[in-house]
Design a protein around this motif. Structure first.
Motif, mmCIF file in Angstrom:
data_model
loop_
_atom_site.group_PDB
_atom_site.id
_atom_site.type_symbol
_atom_site.label_atom_id
_atom_site.label_comp_id
_atom_site.label_asym_id
_atom_site.label_seq_id
_atom_site.Cartn_x
_atom_site.Cartn_y
_atom_site.Cartn_z
ATOM 1 N N ILE A 61 -16.622 -20.587 -22.173
ATOM 2 C CA ILE A 61 -17.666 -19.987 -21.340
ATOM 3 C C ILE A 61 -17.164 -19.830 -19.910
ATOM 4 N N ARG A 62 -17.455 -18.682 -19.319
ATOM 5 C CA ARG A 62 -17.034 -18.439 -17.944
ATOM 6 C C ARG A 62 -18.254 -18.110 -17.079
ATOM 7 N N ALA A 63 -18.373 -18.842 -16.003
ATOM 8 C CA ALA A 63 -19.537 -18.680 -15.122
ATOM 9 C C ALA A 63 -19.474 -17.367 -14.358
ATOM 10 N N ASN B 237 -18.952 -6.818 -29.680
ATOM 11 C CA ASN B 237 -17.585 -6.916 -29.158
ATOM 12 C C ASN B 237 -17.547 -6.550 -27.678
ATOM 13 N N ASP B 238 -18.272 -5.488 -27.319
ATOM 14 C CA ASP B 238 -18.329 -5.065 -25.909
ATOM 15 C C ASP B 238 -18.975 -6.161 -25.043
ATOM 16 N N ILE B 239 -20.029 -6.753 -25.576
ATOM 17 C CA ILE B 239 -20.754 -7.780 -24.818
ATOM 18 C C ILE B 239 -19.859 -8.990 -24.565
ATOM 19 N N ARG C 225 -16.939 -12.221 -20.716
ATOM 20 C CA ARG C 225 -15.736 -13.042 -20.646
ATOM 21 C C ARG C 225 -14.883 -12.682 -19.424
ATOM 22 N N SER C 226 -14.881 -11.395 -19.044
ATOM 23 C CA SER C 226 -13.892 -10.990 -18.037
ATOM 24 C C SER C 226 -14.406 -10.081 -16.936
#
Length: 347
Positions: A81-83, A95-97, A102-103
């Motif tokens: 998980i990335r804040a 997949n797009d979500i 993520r990035s």
């Protein structure tokens, strides 16, 4: 013949399996899975959020949360998980979500001005970024940080220059503070430092005077002239006699909490405070409010003239009448006092 039938059966089963797999891939990865009607929606993922927290935010936005779970597991997002603040656009697939959250951490614009205390500034910023007001205030008041960077409690607010800045939503209190220090140092370039040196003021003193000028007038066109009045008073050793400093001193006292002083009275001039510029010569220990950059530059490039006084102009709201003599100033001041009385403003 028997072998051919077996091979044909295997081929048919393989094609059916491939079709089922292709259908799964399409539904799970490539099929649009958003359930909202707006062009995009946003999710805010905190630094300590788990996958379950993210899932709870996404569930109302998606048609099928289960297929999202499958792709999140396959792409190892559930443990990575990335804040940040992320956008999900209408019609996105799972997949797009995943790729977006993520990035594609989105920067946000943080703007602030007119914050009279660190407490109010911390509260304002906490509404824009992840850091809460308590952590922000603790960072802003940290004595080790202030001492290291030549600030103190009276001057600390001066480090935060009002403007618009880009931050990531998941910015911590310490990173916000570090960015503001960087912006402060960038603002005080060689040109401004040289101007401050030429008028005999330190950076802190420039900002302290600018805060008084800004409280006197929000009209940028008039600020250099007001700054010139105060510089003239400093030059001849005359008290600044700045009414905004009396209000600031009063607001530090219990009896003036949760009140608004609309009219400065003689009783305010008797307040014992280093910020009472009727009683004390020179500049106060620090700024009394957050000045606009226009007011800081107005002090650095103050208008050179012979005015020693100014009073609010009742006929031109927001502007002032300037005078070289006390006699003329008293005429201007009485006109404004009559106006206040006519409006029922007595305190």
């Amino acid at each position: 013949m028997y072998i051919k039938k077996i091979l044909l059966a295997i081929l048919v089963i393989g094609l059916i399996a491939a079709a089922f797999f292709a259908n799964f891939v399409y539904k799970a990865m490539l099929k649009p899975n958003t359930a909202f009607n707006n062009e995009e929606a946003y999710v805010y993922i905190a630094s300590n959020d788990t996958y379950e927290d993210v899932r709870n935010q996404l569930e109302p936005l998606l048609k099928d949360i289960d297929t999202f779970d499958d792709i999140a597991e396959q792409k190892k997002y559930t443990t990575n998980i990335r804040a940040g603040k992320y956008a999900i656009k209408k019609g996105m697939s799972n997949n797009d979500i995943i790729n977006s959250i993520r990035s594609n951490n989105l920067p946000i614009k943080v703007s602030f001005n007119n914050q009279s205390t660190l407490e109010k500034l911390a509260e304002r910023i906490s509404k824009e970024i992840e850091a809460d007001s308590i952590s922000l205030l603790n960072a802003m008041k940290d004595e080790a940080f202030l001492t290291k960077n030549n600030f103190n409690k009276a001057t600390a607010l001066g480090m935060y220059l009002p403007n618009s800045y880009e931050f990531f939503w998941n910015t911590s209190a310490e990173k916000f503070r570090a960015r503001m220090l960087k912006e402060y140092k960038r603002f005080w370039n060689e040109k401004r430092i040289e101007k401050a040196r030429n008028i005999g003021l330190s950076e802190d003193q420039v900002i302290a005077l600018a805060s008084i000028v800004y409280e006197e007038s929000k009209e940028a066109s008039e600020q250099p002239r007001i700054a010139g009045v105060y510089m003239n008073r400093l030059r001849i050793g005359m008290p600044l006699q700045a009414d905004p400093t009396l209000k600031f001193a009063a607001y530090q006292l219990p009896e003036y909490q949760n009140t608004v002083i609309k009219r400065v009275l003689n009783v305010h001039k008797d307040i014992e405070s280093p910020y009472n510029t009727y009683k004390n010569l020179g500049l106060p220990p620090g700024l009394i409010a957050m000045p606009d950059i226009s007011a800081i530059d107005a002090v650095l490039s103050y208008e050179k003239h012979k005015y020693l006084y100014f009073a609010a102009d009742a006929k031109h709201f927001g502007f002032h009448k300037f005078a070289k003599t006390l006699t003329q100033h008293n005429v201007n001041a009485r006109a404004y006092q009559r106006y206040l009385s006519s409006q029922g403003i007595n305190r």
